[in-house]
Design a protein around this motif. Structure first.
Motif, mmCIF file in Angstrom:
data_model
loop_
_atom_site.group_PDB
_atom_site.id
_atom_site.type_symbol
_atom_site.label_atom_id
_atom_site.label_comp_id
_atom_site.label_asym_id
_atom_site.label_seq_id
_atom_site.Cartn_x
_atom_site.Cartn_y
_atom_site.Cartn_z
ATOM 1 N N ASN A 56 0.900 -1.366 -0.025
ATOM 2 C CA ASN A 56 -0.018 0.173 -0.151
ATOM 3 C C ASN A 56 1.000 1.472 0.117
ATOM 4 N N GLY A 57 2.090 1.063 0.116
ATOM 5 C CA GLY A 57 3.162 2.172 -0.136
ATOM 6 C C GLY A 57 3.695 2.704 1.080
ATOM 7 N N LEU A 58 3.595 1.853 2.049
ATOM 8 C CA LEU A 58 4.498 2.001 3.459
ATOM 9 C C LEU A 58 5.850 1.404 3.536
ATOM 10 N N LYS A 59 6.838 2.264 3.413
ATOM 11 C CA LYS A 59 8.235 1.420 3.692
ATOM 12 C C LYS A 59 8.442 1.029 4.693
ATOM 13 N N LYS A 60 9.131 -0.498 4.617
ATOM 14 C CA LYS A 60 9.602 -0.909 5.829
ATOM 15 C C LYS A 60 10.484 -0.172 6.601
ATOM 16 N N ALA A 61 11.260 0.640 6.169
ATOM 17 C CA ALA A 61 12.445 1.200 6.900
ATOM 18 C C ALA A 61 11.623 2.415 7.704
ATOM 19 N N GLU A 62 10.149 2.694 7.624
ATOM 20 C CA GLU A 62 9.465 3.653 8.334
ATOM 21 C C GLU A 62 8.753 2.997 9.400
ATOM 22 N N ILE A 63 8.480 1.897 9.521
ATOM 23 C CA ILE A 63 7.718 1.108 10.473
ATOM 24 C C ILE A 63 8.542 0.973 11.688
ATOM 25 N N GLN A 64 7.821 1.715 12.702
ATOM 26 C CA GLN A 64 8.880 1.592 14.094
ATOM 27 C C GLN A 64 8.382 0.598 15.010
ATOM 28 N N ARG A 65 6.870 0.379 15.105
ATOM 29 C CA ARG A 65 6.377 -0.946 15.831
ATOM 30 C C ARG A 65 5.454 -1.485 15.309
ATOM 31 N N VAL A 66 5.121 -2.771 15.711
ATOM 32 C CA VAL A 66 4.052 -3.474 15.293
ATOM 33 C C VAL A 66 3.576 -4.562 16.122
ATOM 34 N N ILE A 67 2.074 -4.347 16.513
ATOM 35 C CA ILE A 67 1.544 -4.935 17.818
ATOM 36 C C ILE A 67 0.327 -5.300 17.736
ATOM 37 N N VAL A 68 -0.267 -6.508 18.521
ATOM 38 C CA VAL A 68 -1.647 -6.654 18.505
ATOM 39 C C VAL A 68 -2.210 -5.948 19.755
ATOM 40 N N ALA A 69 -3.325 -5.279 19.468
ATOM 41 C CA ALA A 69 -3.780 -4.450 20.480
ATOM 42 C C ALA A 69 -5.371 -4.483 20.339
ATOM 43 N N PHE A 70 -5.934 -4.055 21.484
ATOM 44 C CA PHE A 70 -7.683 -3.929 21.356
ATOM 45 C C PHE A 70 -7.913 -2.543 20.788
ATOM 46 N N ARG A 71 -8.856 -2.432 19.896
ATOM 47 C CA ARG A 71 -9.636 -1.382 19.787
ATOM 48 C C ARG A 71 -11.154 -1.406 20.248
ATOM 49 N N VAL A 72 -11.616 -0.227 20.847
ATOM 50 C CA VAL A 72 -12.715 -0.116 21.532
ATOM 51 C C VAL A 72 -14.008 -0.063 20.543
ATOM 52 N N GLU A 73 -14.899 -0.919 20.676
ATOM 53 C CA GLU A 73 -16.248 -0.915 19.932
ATOM 54 C C GLU A 73 -17.353 -0.876 20.905
ATOM 55 N N LYS A 74 -18.042 0.056 20.379
ATOM 56 C CA LYS A 74 -19.629 0.106 21.397
ATOM 57 C C LYS A 74 -20.372 -1.084 21.300
ATOM 58 N N ASP A 75 -21.111 -1.648 22.343
ATOM 59 C CA ASP A 75 -21.843 -2.825 22.211
ATOM 60 C C ASP A 75 -23.436 -2.207 21.995
ATOM 61 N N SER A 76 -24.244 -2.618 21.166
ATOM 62 C CA SER A 76 -25.398 -1.970 21.003
ATOM 63 C C SER A 76 -26.559 -2.367 21.989
ATOM 64 N N SER A 77 -26.096 -3.333 22.796
ATOM 65 C CA SER A 77 -26.947 -4.000 23.695
ATOM 66 C C SER A 77 -27.063 -3.148 25.029
ATOM 67 N N HIS A 78 -26.041 -2.480 25.368
ATOM 68 C CA HIS A 78 -26.096 -1.569 26.516
ATOM 69 C C HIS A 78 -25.152 -0.208 26.438
ATOM 70 N N ASP A 79 -25.836 0.829 26.994
ATOM 71 C CA ASP A 79 -25.153 1.938 26.581
ATOM 72 C C ASP A 79 -23.860 2.093 27.226
ATOM 73 N N ASN A 80 -23.323 1.334 28.374
ATOM 74 C CA ASN A 80 -22.172 1.571 28.865
ATOM 75 C C ASN A 80 -21.317 0.154 28.279
ATOM 76 N N LEU A 81 -21.668 -0.655 27.493
ATOM 77 C CA LEU A 81 -20.928 -1.733 27.315
ATOM 78 C C LEU A 81 -20.141 -1.688 26.226
ATOM 79 N N VAL A 82 -18.774 -2.141 26.119
ATOM 80 C CA VAL A 82 -17.993 -2.068 25.076
ATOM 81 C C VAL A 82 -17.420 -3.400 24.944
ATOM 82 N N ASN A 83 -17.064 -3.641 23.590
ATOM 83 C CA ASN A 83 -16.195 -4.951 23.281
ATOM 84 C C ASN A 83 -14.749 -4.271 22.994
#
Length: 439
Positions: free
Chosen positions: A378-405
């Motif tokens: 996609n055009g990103l040079k390997k030399a510019e990659i500083q870090r690669v990790i698996v992490a969580f993104r927060v997604e709202k759960d439609s079943s409850h206002d205060n619940l996230v996945n």
């Protein structure tokens, strides 16, 4: 009528049994959940180290977040919710005394040999920290930094590794005993095969196989604007003015301000700014001053850990089951910026409060090499990659206002910016590269 009473008594007895069984199940879940023990340890450490800022910083926010071991010469990322190796490592260091630090090597070949030496158990910080912060004393006059700790079969010394400079240090120890840590590592259940790959800034963990990662759910809570106004600006002489449509700025004076989003915007990011002259700071001083700002916010620090640093910025993220959580699209929980003229704290007021029992949901992620190749295509040079990790993104759960996945995805740092792989695919990388070149 008598029959109705019998049915009612039966239903009441049945309900009592169900409640009793449910309470036992929930109690068992809480007591065996890694987050519970993490919170106990951190609460105690804050109490025990109120008069020792370095001890508090290391035992609370500055602890390793990943551990690695070997089996038949193959490196594995190790994780067990019941036997948290990084926290066990931090516990065992509480009574350790350090003396002497020596540079063992600084060439890349020796460093990579150490990385892949099956004799050592590795524990890593997300980014570099100073040796003096780690040892809780001024062990070196120069502000030496490291990211990795190598635990050998000996209790007399510990090796520290700096990924950027490929330097290995040896520190002599007294009163150390890593036998329980080694036993946990030898018998740990959760293992994912990895390899260590050199990137622009460090050696990153690349997962060598397609893996299934759990999706977690949490009930959330957030403090009111007035709570942060009180903690950061005080309760007197505070004025407010609407600076933009979606923002309100509270001011103590010209030099101290707090910007908060309007309720209609559904944002949770706040910005505290204080203009003041700062003395020149070492890396160690910057980290300790950053800690003071984190404590001042009054956010829950139960799962909060040091996450990243670059130049004047230090970031902290919630860690759930050994992985960081990105709030919003790609923001950590807290970022502090300390310059010679300004103190800035950008933070998210959404707190992960109560874990919901795991319901079996998972996400399948491809090997890291494949992800990197997609970005290169996609055009990103390997030399510019500083870090690669698996992490969580927060997604709202439609079943409850205060619940996230919490959804596991790959996140990549390049050009000093953290973005998910999908975000990078939508980024005009050529334009970004031109902007960076002009700086």
């Amino acid at each position: 009528m008598k029959s109705k009473f019998k049915i009612g008594d039966l239903l009441l007895s049945l309900g009592t049994v169900i409640v009793f069984v449910l309470s036992i199940v929930l109690w068992t879940f809480i007591m065996t959940n890694d987050q519970y023990f993490s919170r106990i340890d951190q609460t105690n450490s804050v109490t025990q180290h109120t008069h020792n800022q370095r001890g508090q910083a290391f035992n609370n926010l500055y602890v390793p977040t990943s551990s690695y071991g070997f089996e038949n010469g193959q490196p594995y990322r190790l994780y067990d919710a019941k036997k948290n190796l990084p926290l066990e490592f931090a516990k065992e260091l509480k009574s350790v005394k350090y003396w002497g630090i020596k540079t063992i090597s600084s060439d890349q070949k020796s460093y990579e040999k150490m990385l892949n030496n099956s004799v050592y158990l590795q524990l890593t910080f997300p980014n570099e920290i100073s040796v003096n912060l780690f040892t809780k004393r001024k062990l070196t006059n120069k502000d030496k930094k490291f990211r990795r700790a190598f635990v050998s079969a000996s209790n007399d010394s510990l090796y520290l590794g700096n990924d950027k400079t490929t330097t290995i240090y040896r520190i002599n120890l007294a009163n150390a005993d890593f036998s329980l840590l080694r036993e946990y590592a030898d018998n740990i259940k959760g293992k994912k095969p990895v390899k260590f790959v050199r990137t622009k800034d460090s050696y990153e963990t690349f997962y060598t196989k397609q893996e299934n990662w759990r999706v977690y759910s949490y009930l959330t809570t957030k403090q009111t604007d007035s709570y942060f106004v009180s903690r950061l600006l005080g309760t007197t002489n505070v004025t407010s003015r609407a600076s933009k449509k979606d923002w309100t700025t509270y001011s103590l004076n010209y030099y101290t301000k707090l910007r908060v989003p309007s309720a209609a915007s559904e944002r949770n990011d706040l910005l505290y700014t204080r203009y003041e002259k700062q003395k020149e700071m070492t890396v160690n001083d910057r980290l300790l001053n950053s800690i003071e700002l984190v404590h001042k916010l009054g956010l829950s620090e139960q799962d909060l850990r040091y996450f990243d640093s670059s130049n004047e910025i230090t970031c902290y993220s919630n860690y759930i089951e050994g992985m960081p959580v990105f709030m919003g699209q790609h923001d950590p929980q807290i970022s502090t910026k300390l310059t010679q003229d300004t103190v800035e704290v950008a933070f998210n007021n959404l707190d992960l409060q109560i874990p919901i029992p795991f319901d079996g949901q998972t996400r399948t992620l491809e090997p890291t090499d494949e992800v990197v190749q997609q970005l290169v295509n996609n055009g990103l040079k390997k030399a510019e990659i500083q870090r690669v990790i698996v992490a969580f993104r927060v997604e709202k759960d439609s079943s409850h206002d205060n619940l996230v996945n919490l959804i596991p995805v790959y996140f990549v740092k390049a050009y000093d910016q953290w973005k998910s792989v999908e975000e990078w695919k939508q980024t005009d990388i050529a334009s970004l590269a031109r902007q960076e070149a002009k700086k």
